[in-house]
Design an enzyme around this catalytic site. Structure first.
Site, mmCIF file in Angstrom:
data_model
loop_
_atom_site.group_PDB
_atom_site.id
_atom_site.type_symbol
_atom_site.label_atom_id
_atom_site.label_comp_id
_atom_site.label_asym_id
_atom_site.label_seq_id
_atom_site.Cartn_x
_atom_site.Cartn_y
_atom_site.Cartn_z
ATOM 1 N N GLU A 9 0.826 -1.222 0.000
ATOM 2 C CA GLU A 9 0.000 0.000 0.000
ATOM 3 C C GLU A 9 0.855 1.266 0.000
ATOM 4 O OE1 GLU A 9 -1.421 1.889 3.507
ATOM 5 O OE2 GLU A 9 -1.328 0.003 4.646
ATOM 6 N N LYS A 145 -4.250 -1.898 15.287
ATOM 7 C CA LYS A 145 -3.777 -1.157 16.458
ATOM 8 C C LYS A 145 -4.844 -1.106 17.533
ATOM 9 C CE LYS A 145 -0.142 1.900 15.065
ATOM 10 N NZ LYS A 145 -0.177 2.213 13.639
#
Ligand code: PSU
Ligand code: MN
Length: 295
Positions: A9, A145
């Protein structure tokens, strides 16, 4: 036999890491994939063109140009019509990779459902999750996260039929930390095991991707108890500033990096490189002829 490509990405390049570490990291991930015998295809948008396989100069451009738009699915028609540059998130990298015939993608962490009562509301759901439900790409990441509501994120993936694999773990990794205390759906200990699940999914005609979660290397881990105060502070600050939508994730990532210093950057770089290696191994296993195809 499919060519072993690995997509990468560009939001992590333009928005996720500081210069020059972002550029070095992008180059290192490509080199790691080549070293394993697979082919990297970094994904991004240049002058409205969706590209799987950016040139080194295009990668450098996305690493250095100011104000490159972070492009999620809803932004695709805007950048296409206006011929803008764009950094692709997990969602749009998957979408472009799939159209280019790339089945494996290495990233750091996926987006998810934000914590309730923190920033905005729990209705801030990353488009990454919906993309995993509908686009056929294996996404290799270090989990998500703990800025996110991880139980809610896993519930969403379950509801939408996304299989979550723990690579060498039974416990869903939480990016900086190897464990979240939440179970994955299945543990795989080799690339061949992941490839077998992918092949079965295809043969069953099930749409969507697979999420392969790889814990951060042990020597670079930040235990949950140490990272949590920084996360809570960053989430509170984002709420105080009234941040919304696509601004939220980059703000939290930057703030946590500031609050935890070089250590979080080191963990981030280590897990990205580790994921590139694992993704290349999986791409080779997916491309390899299996006994049932070639008796
Ligand atoms: N999580 C990280 N690092 C990142 C991102 C997420 O730990 O760089 C980036 C990825 O590109 C991901 C995007 O697809 O943020 C999610 O943004 P949002 O929550 O706005 O969908
Ligand atoms: Mn969001």
């Amino acid at each position: 036999m499919t060519t072993p490509f690995v997509a990468l990405e560009s939001t992590v390049i333009s928005h996720g890491l500081p210069y020059p570490r972002n550029l070095q990291l992008a180059q290192e991930m490509e080199a790691i994939i080549r070293g394993q015998g697979a082919h990297p295809k970094t994904v991004g948008i240049i002058a409205g063109e969706m590209i799987a396989g950016l040139t080194p100069a295009q990668i450098e451009h996305l690493a250095t140009a100011p104000n490159v738009r972070k492009v999620s699915r809803r932004d695709l028609p805007i950048v296409a019509a206006r011929q803008e540059d764009g950094a692709t998130t997990v969602a749009t990298t998957m979408w472009i990779a799939a159209r280019a015939g790339v089945e494996v993608f290495a990233t750091g962490g996926i987006g998810g459902i934000h914590r309730h009562g923190g920033v905005g509301t729990s209705s801030d759901v990353s488009a990454d999750l919906q993309e995993l439900a509908q686009t056929g790409v294996i996404v290799v990441c270090a989990g998500a996260k703990a800025i996110l509501d991880l139980p809610a994120t896993l519930e969403y993936l379950e509801t939408h039929g996304v299989t979550v694999i723990g690579y060498g773990t039974d416990d869903f990794p939480a990016f900086y930390s190897r464990r979240s205390g939440l179970p994955v759906d299945v543990r795989c200990d080799s690339p061949a095991e992941v490839a077998a699940i992918w092949q079965a999914k295809r043969e069953l005609g099930l749409p969507g991707g697979l999420l392969v979660t790889v814990p951060v290397p042990a020597e670079d881990e930040i235990p949950a108890a140490e990272i949590e105060p920084a996360i809570e502070q960053a989430v509170a600050e984002a709420a105080n500033r009234g941040l919304r939508s696509a601004e939220v994730t980059p703000f939290l990532l930057t703030r946590i990096a500031e609050l935890t210093g070089e250590r979080s950057l080191r963990a981030n770089l280590a897990l990205l490189k580790n994921n590139a290696r694992v993704a290349a191994e999986i791409a080779l296993a997916v491309g390899a002829p299996t006994p049932s195809q070639h008796p």
